[in-house]
Design a protein around this motif. Sequence first.
Motif, PDB file in Angstrom:
ATOM      1  N   ARG A 270       0.689  -1.244  -0.213  1.00 59.15           N
ATOM      2  CA  ARG A 270      -0.012  -0.046   0.031  1.00 59.15           C
ATOM      3  C   ARG A 270       0.917   1.279   0.091  1.00 59.15           C
ATOM      4  O   ARG A 270       0.498   2.325  -0.494  1.00 59.15           O
ATOM      5  CB  ARG A 270      -0.740   0.026   1.326  1.00 59.15           C
ATOM      6  N   SER A 275      -4.318   2.868  -1.955  1.00 61.45           N
ATOM      7  CA  SER A 275      -5.117   2.057  -1.564  1.00 61.45           C
ATOM      8  C   SER A 275      -6.194   1.458  -2.492  1.00 61.45           C
ATOM      9  O   SER A 275      -6.984   0.492  -2.253  1.00 61.45           O
ATOM     10  CB  SER A 275      -6.278   2.614  -0.335  1.00 61.45           C
ATOM     11  N   LEU A 280      -3.262  -2.457  -6.100  1.00 61.81           N
ATOM     12  CA  LEU A 280      -3.033  -2.927  -4.877  1.00 61.81           C
ATOM     13  C   LEU A 280      -3.271  -4.685  -4.822  1.00 61.81           C
ATOM     14  O   LEU A 280      -1.992  -5.498  -4.579  1.00 61.81           O
ATOM     15  CB  LEU A 280      -3.861  -2.593  -3.456  1.00 61.81           C
TER      16      LEU A 280
END
Length: 333
Positions: A270, A275, A280
Amino acid sequence: MTVRTLLLTGGGLIALLVSVAFAVTVGPADISTADVWASVASHLGGGRSTLAPLRDGIVWDLRMPRTLLAAVCGAGLGLCGAVMQSLLRNPLADPFVLGVSTGAVAVVVLGVGGGAVSLSAGAFVGALLSFGLVMLLSHSLGASMDRVVLSGVAAMQLFSALTSFTVLTSADAETTKGVLFWLLGSLSGADWGQVLLCAGALAVVLVVCLGHATTLDAFAFGEEAAAGLGVNLARARLILLCATALLTAVLVSCAGAIGFVGLVLPHVTRALTGSGHVRLLPVTALTGAVFLVWVDTLARTVVDPQEVPVGVVTSLIGVPAFVVVLHRGRRKA
Protein backbone atom coordinates in the motif's frame (compact mmCIF):
# COMPACT_ATOMS: atom_id res chain seq x y z
CA MET A 1 -4.43 1.38 -16.14
CA THR A 2 -2.05 4.19 -15.18
CA VAL A 3 1.63 4.46 -16.04
CA ARG A 4 2.49 3.96 -12.36
CA THR A 5 0.50 0.73 -12.25
CA LEU A 6 2.16 -0.53 -15.43
CA LEU A 7 5.61 0.28 -14.05
CA LEU A 8 4.93 -1.45 -10.73
CA THR A 9 3.40 -4.51 -12.36
CA GLY A 10 6.12 -4.75 -15.01
CA GLY A 11 8.85 -4.28 -12.43
CA GLY A 12 7.26 -6.96 -10.24
CA LEU A 13 7.12 -9.44 -13.13
CA ILE A 14 10.77 -8.82 -14.01
CA ALA A 15 11.80 -9.17 -10.36
CA LEU A 16 9.85 -12.44 -10.14
CA LEU A 17 11.47 -13.92 -13.26
CA VAL A 18 14.95 -12.96 -12.08
CA SER A 19 14.24 -14.31 -8.59
CA VAL A 20 12.99 -17.66 -9.89
CA ALA A 21 15.91 -18.05 -12.28
CA PHE A 22 18.42 -17.29 -9.53
CA ALA A 23 16.72 -19.39 -6.84
CA VAL A 24 16.82 -22.51 -9.02
CA THR A 25 20.61 -22.17 -9.31
CA VAL A 26 21.10 -22.17 -5.53
CA GLY A 27 21.89 -25.52 -3.97
CA PRO A 28 24.52 -28.24 -3.58
CA ALA A 29 24.57 -29.05 -7.31
CA ASP A 30 26.36 -26.47 -9.47
CA ILE A 31 23.59 -25.16 -11.76
CA SER A 32 23.96 -21.98 -13.80
CA THR A 33 21.25 -19.61 -14.98
CA ALA A 34 21.96 -20.73 -18.55
CA ASP A 35 21.28 -24.32 -17.46
CA VAL A 36 17.95 -23.24 -16.00
CA TRP A 37 16.82 -21.52 -19.19
CA ALA A 38 18.04 -24.44 -21.31
CA SER A 39 16.07 -26.93 -19.24
CA VAL A 40 12.91 -24.82 -19.24
CA ALA A 41 13.14 -24.18 -22.99
CA SER A 42 13.54 -27.89 -23.77
CA HIS A 43 10.55 -28.89 -21.65
CA LEU A 44 8.40 -26.17 -23.18
CA GLY A 45 9.09 -27.38 -26.71
CA GLY A 46 12.16 -25.37 -27.54
CA GLY A 47 14.24 -28.33 -28.71
CA ARG A 48 16.20 -31.11 -27.11
CA SER A 49 18.03 -30.25 -23.89
CA THR A 50 21.82 -30.11 -23.96
CA LEU A 51 22.00 -30.79 -20.22
CA ALA A 52 22.89 -34.14 -18.75
CA PRO A 53 19.75 -36.03 -17.57
CA LEU A 54 20.77 -35.69 -13.92
CA ARG A 55 21.23 -31.91 -14.11
CA ASP A 56 18.05 -31.53 -16.13
CA GLY A 57 16.17 -33.53 -13.48
CA ILE A 58 17.54 -31.35 -10.69
CA VAL A 59 16.30 -28.23 -12.46
CA TRP A 60 12.96 -29.41 -13.81
CA ASP A 61 11.81 -32.05 -11.33
CA LEU A 62 13.24 -30.75 -8.03
CA ARG A 63 14.08 -27.07 -7.88
CA MET A 64 11.72 -25.52 -10.44
CA PRO A 65 8.42 -26.88 -9.02
CA ARG A 66 9.50 -25.97 -5.50
CA THR A 67 10.45 -22.42 -6.50
CA LEU A 68 7.27 -21.90 -8.51
CA LEU A 69 5.14 -23.28 -5.67
CA ALA A 70 6.82 -20.78 -3.34
CA ALA A 71 5.97 -17.99 -5.79
CA VAL A 72 2.34 -19.07 -6.13
CA CYS A 73 1.89 -19.49 -2.36
CA GLY A 74 3.44 -16.10 -1.68
CA ALA A 75 1.21 -14.46 -4.28
CA GLY A 76 -1.91 -16.18 -2.97
CA LEU A 77 -1.27 -15.40 0.69
CA GLY A 78 -0.49 -11.77 -0.12
CA LEU A 79 -3.64 -11.46 -2.24
CA CYS A 80 -5.85 -13.01 0.46
CA GLY A 81 -4.32 -10.75 3.10
CA ALA A 82 -5.03 -7.62 1.09
CA VAL A 83 -8.64 -8.65 0.48
CA MET A 84 -9.27 -9.69 4.08
CA GLN A 85 -7.85 -6.47 5.52
CA SER A 86 -10.07 -4.37 3.28
CA LEU A 87 -13.17 -6.52 3.60
CA LEU A 88 -12.98 -6.77 7.40
CA ARG A 89 -11.56 -3.25 7.82
CA ASN A 90 -8.98 -4.78 10.15
CA PRO A 91 -5.24 -4.14 9.58
CA LEU A 92 -4.40 -7.29 11.56
CA ALA A 93 -6.49 -9.60 9.36
CA ASP A 94 -4.65 -12.23 7.34
CA PRO A 95 -5.60 -15.35 5.34
CA PHE A 96 -5.91 -17.40 8.52
CA VAL A 97 -8.31 -15.08 10.35
CA LEU A 98 -11.24 -17.35 9.44
CA GLY A 99 -9.64 -20.35 11.12
CA VAL A 100 -8.93 -22.00 7.77
CA SER A 101 -5.37 -23.02 8.58
CA THR A 102 -6.19 -24.42 12.01
CA GLY A 103 -9.01 -26.50 10.54
CA ALA A 104 -6.60 -27.89 7.95
CA VAL A 105 -4.06 -28.65 10.66
CA ALA A 106 -6.58 -30.41 12.91
CA VAL A 107 -7.87 -32.78 10.22
CA VAL A 108 -4.34 -33.60 9.08
CA VAL A 109 -3.30 -34.50 12.61
CA LEU A 110 -6.49 -36.49 13.19
CA GLY A 111 -5.83 -38.32 9.95
CA VAL A 112 -2.23 -39.05 10.94
CA GLY A 113 -3.41 -40.37 14.26
CA GLY A 114 -6.02 -42.58 12.60
CA GLY A 115 -4.15 -43.28 9.36
CA ALA A 116 -7.22 -42.50 7.29
CA VAL A 117 -6.41 -39.52 5.08
CA SER A 118 -3.50 -38.16 3.12
CA LEU A 119 -1.80 -34.93 4.15
CA SER A 120 -3.02 -32.70 1.34
CA ALA A 121 -6.54 -34.13 1.10
CA GLY A 122 -7.00 -33.95 4.87
CA ALA A 123 -5.78 -30.35 4.97
CA PHE A 124 -8.17 -29.29 2.23
CA VAL A 125 -11.17 -30.98 3.83
CA GLY A 126 -10.29 -29.51 7.23
CA ALA A 127 -9.94 -26.01 5.81
CA LEU A 128 -13.35 -26.16 4.18
CA LEU A 129 -14.95 -27.61 7.34
CA SER A 130 -13.48 -24.78 9.41
CA PHE A 131 -14.70 -22.15 6.97
CA GLY A 132 -18.16 -23.71 6.95
CA LEU A 133 -18.25 -23.61 10.76
CA VAL A 134 -17.23 -19.93 10.78
CA MET A 135 -19.93 -19.03 8.25
CA LEU A 136 -22.54 -20.95 10.25
CA LEU A 137 -21.56 -19.25 13.52
CA SER A 138 -21.38 -15.77 12.03
CA HIS A 139 -24.75 -16.21 10.30
CA SER A 140 -26.39 -17.30 13.55
CA LEU A 141 -24.88 -14.35 15.43
CA GLY A 142 -25.49 -11.71 12.78
CA ALA A 143 -24.00 -10.65 9.48
CA SER A 144 -21.50 -8.02 10.63
CA MET A 145 -17.79 -8.32 9.99
CA ASP A 146 -17.10 -8.28 13.74
CA ARG A 147 -19.12 -11.47 14.07
CA VAL A 148 -17.13 -13.11 11.28
CA VAL A 149 -13.83 -12.27 12.99
CA LEU A 150 -15.07 -13.50 16.38
CA SER A 151 -16.36 -16.70 14.80
CA GLY A 152 -12.97 -17.20 13.18
CA VAL A 153 -11.24 -16.80 16.54
CA ALA A 154 -13.60 -19.35 18.08
CA ALA A 155 -12.93 -21.83 15.27
CA MET A 156 -9.17 -21.31 15.62
CA GLN A 157 -9.30 -22.11 19.33
CA LEU A 158 -11.48 -25.18 18.79
CA PHE A 159 -9.31 -26.72 16.10
CA SER A 160 -6.09 -25.79 17.90
CA ALA A 161 -7.34 -27.67 20.97
CA LEU A 162 -8.21 -30.71 18.84
CA THR A 163 -4.76 -30.61 17.26
CA SER A 164 -2.95 -30.44 20.59
CA PHE A 165 -5.03 -33.25 22.08
CA THR A 166 -4.49 -35.54 19.10
CA VAL A 167 -0.73 -34.95 18.93
CA LEU A 168 -0.36 -35.63 22.64
CA THR A 169 -2.42 -38.79 22.68
CA SER A 170 -2.15 -40.45 19.26
CA ALA A 171 0.93 -39.68 17.18
CA ASP A 172 4.36 -41.20 17.72
CA ALA A 173 7.52 -39.09 17.97
CA GLU A 174 8.57 -39.42 14.31
CA THR A 175 5.09 -38.74 12.97
CA THR A 176 4.72 -35.75 15.26
CA LYS A 177 8.03 -34.34 14.06
CA GLY A 178 6.98 -34.65 10.43
CA VAL A 179 3.59 -33.08 11.03
CA LEU A 180 5.03 -30.19 13.02
CA PHE A 181 7.53 -29.49 10.23
CA TRP A 182 4.65 -29.27 7.77
CA LEU A 183 2.59 -27.14 10.15
CA LEU A 184 5.36 -24.54 10.18
CA GLY A 185 5.35 -24.42 6.38
CA SER A 186 7.24 -26.74 4.08
CA LEU A 187 7.75 -26.71 0.31
CA SER A 188 10.11 -29.68 0.29
CA GLY A 189 7.62 -32.08 -1.30
CA ALA A 190 6.57 -29.77 -4.13
CA ASP A 191 5.64 -31.31 -7.48
CA TRP A 192 4.15 -30.06 -10.72
CA GLY A 193 0.67 -31.24 -9.77
CA GLN A 194 0.68 -29.00 -6.70
CA VAL A 195 2.03 -26.08 -8.71
CA LEU A 196 -0.74 -26.37 -11.30
CA LEU A 197 -3.44 -26.80 -8.65
CA CYS A 198 -2.34 -23.75 -6.64
CA ALA A 199 -1.71 -21.64 -9.76
CA GLY A 200 -5.17 -22.45 -11.11
CA ALA A 201 -6.82 -21.53 -7.81
CA LEU A 202 -4.77 -18.31 -7.64
CA ALA A 203 -5.73 -17.29 -11.18
CA VAL A 204 -9.45 -17.81 -10.55
CA VAL A 205 -9.46 -15.98 -7.21
CA LEU A 206 -7.35 -13.10 -8.58
CA VAL A 207 -9.86 -12.58 -11.40
CA VAL A 208 -12.76 -12.68 -8.92
CA CYS A 209 -11.09 -10.20 -6.58
CA LEU A 210 -10.12 -7.82 -9.37
CA GLY A 211 -13.71 -7.95 -10.56
CA HIS A 212 -14.69 -6.72 -7.09
CA ALA A 213 -11.94 -4.10 -6.82
CA THR A 214 -14.42 -1.22 -6.83
CA THR A 215 -16.47 -2.98 -4.15
CA LEU A 216 -13.38 -3.37 -1.97
CA ASP A 217 -12.65 0.34 -2.44
CA ALA A 218 -16.17 1.07 -1.20
CA PHE A 219 -15.73 -1.15 1.86
CA ALA A 220 -12.85 1.08 2.94
CA PHE A 221 -15.42 3.77 3.80
CA GLY A 222 -17.49 1.41 5.96
CA GLU A 223 -20.46 -0.86 5.33
CA GLU A 224 -23.05 1.92 5.48
CA ALA A 225 -21.14 4.00 2.95
CA ALA A 226 -20.66 0.97 0.70
CA ALA A 227 -24.39 0.21 0.85
CA GLY A 228 -25.09 3.84 0.01
CA LEU A 229 -22.93 3.46 -3.09
CA GLY A 230 -25.10 0.58 -4.26
CA VAL A 231 -22.94 -2.35 -3.10
CA ASN A 232 -24.80 -5.56 -2.31
CA LEU A 233 -23.01 -6.19 0.99
CA ALA A 234 -24.17 -9.75 1.64
CA ARG A 235 -23.40 -10.95 -1.87
CA ALA A 236 -19.99 -9.26 -2.09
CA ARG A 237 -19.01 -10.47 1.38
CA LEU A 238 -19.99 -14.07 0.63
CA ILE A 239 -18.17 -14.18 -2.71
CA LEU A 240 -14.95 -12.64 -1.43
CA LEU A 241 -14.85 -14.63 1.81
CA CYS A 242 -15.49 -17.88 -0.04
CA ALA A 243 -12.87 -17.07 -2.67
CA THR A 244 -10.14 -16.23 -0.15
CA ALA A 245 -11.01 -19.20 2.06
CA LEU A 246 -10.89 -21.58 -0.89
CA LEU A 247 -7.53 -20.26 -2.06
CA THR A 248 -6.10 -20.41 1.46
CA ALA A 249 -7.35 -23.99 1.79
CA VAL A 250 -5.59 -25.03 -1.42
CA LEU A 251 -2.34 -23.32 -0.42
CA VAL A 252 -2.34 -24.76 3.10
CA SER A 253 -3.05 -28.26 1.77
CA CYS A 254 0.09 -28.09 -0.41
CA ALA A 255 2.54 -26.00 1.63
CA GLY A 256 1.35 -26.01 5.23
CA ALA A 257 0.71 -22.97 7.38
CA ILE A 258 2.99 -20.09 6.36
CA GLY A 259 2.38 -17.05 8.52
CA PHE A 260 2.96 -13.29 8.22
CA VAL A 261 3.03 -13.15 4.40
CA GLY A 262 -0.62 -12.13 4.16
CA LEU A 263 -0.35 -9.92 7.24
CA VAL A 264 2.68 -7.78 6.43
CA LEU A 265 3.02 -7.56 2.64
CA PRO A 266 -0.31 -5.79 1.94
CA HIS A 267 0.79 -2.98 4.26
CA VAL A 268 4.15 -2.73 2.51
CA THR A 269 2.52 -2.70 -0.92
CA ARG A 270 0.00 0.00 0.00
CA ALA A 271 2.93 2.33 0.61
CA LEU A 272 3.83 1.89 -3.07
CA THR A 273 0.44 1.69 -4.77
CA GLY A 274 -2.00 3.51 -2.54
CA SER A 275 -5.31 2.00 -1.46
CA GLY A 276 -6.91 1.49 -4.89
CA HIS A 277 -7.45 -2.25 -5.26
CA VAL A 278 -7.00 -2.36 -9.04
CA ARG A 279 -3.34 -1.54 -8.34
CA LEU A 280 -3.02 -3.04 -4.86
CA LEU A 281 -4.13 -6.61 -5.58
CA PRO A 282 -1.83 -7.55 -8.49
CA VAL A 283 1.19 -5.74 -7.04
CA THR A 284 0.65 -7.41 -3.64
CA ALA A 285 0.50 -10.79 -5.37
CA LEU A 286 3.78 -10.11 -7.19
CA THR A 287 5.42 -8.81 -4.02
CA GLY A 288 4.35 -11.91 -2.12
CA ALA A 289 5.64 -14.17 -4.88
CA VAL A 290 9.08 -12.56 -4.94
CA PHE A 291 9.26 -12.48 -1.16
CA LEU A 292 8.48 -16.15 -0.62
CA VAL A 293 10.85 -17.29 -3.39
CA TRP A 294 13.73 -15.61 -1.56
CA VAL A 295 12.53 -16.82 1.85
CA ASP A 296 12.34 -20.42 0.64
CA THR A 297 15.80 -20.15 -0.89
CA LEU A 298 17.12 -18.92 2.45
CA ALA A 299 15.22 -21.61 4.38
CA ARG A 300 16.71 -24.50 2.41
CA THR A 301 20.29 -23.22 2.37
CA VAL A 302 20.99 -21.27 5.57
CA VAL A 303 21.75 -24.39 7.67
CA ASP A 304 22.50 -26.79 4.81
CA PRO A 305 22.21 -29.82 4.74
CA GLN A 306 19.29 -29.34 7.13
CA GLU A 307 16.24 -27.33 6.17
CA VAL A 308 14.43 -24.67 8.19
CA PRO A 309 10.61 -24.60 7.88
CA VAL A 310 9.55 -21.71 5.69
CA GLY A 311 7.09 -20.45 8.30
CA VAL A 312 9.90 -20.01 10.81
CA VAL A 313 11.80 -17.73 8.42
CA THR A 314 8.70 -15.71 7.47
CA SER A 315 7.99 -15.16 11.17
CA LEU A 316 11.58 -14.09 11.90
CA ILE A 317 11.37 -11.58 9.07
CA GLY A 318 7.70 -10.69 9.46
CA VAL A 319 7.61 -9.77 13.14
CA PRO A 320 10.22 -6.96 12.91
CA ALA A 321 8.72 -5.78 9.61
CA PHE A 322 5.26 -5.63 11.14
CA VAL A 323 6.56 -3.68 14.14
CA VAL A 324 7.99 -1.13 11.69
CA VAL A 325 4.65 -0.94 9.86
CA LEU A 326 2.80 -0.37 13.14
CA HIS A 327 5.17 2.41 14.19
CA ARG A 328 4.79 4.12 10.80
CA GLY A 329 1.01 3.89 11.11
CA ARG A 330 1.17 5.37 14.61
CA ARG A 331 3.24 8.34 13.42
CA LYS A 332 0.78 9.03 10.60
CA ALA A 333 -2.12 8.83 13.05
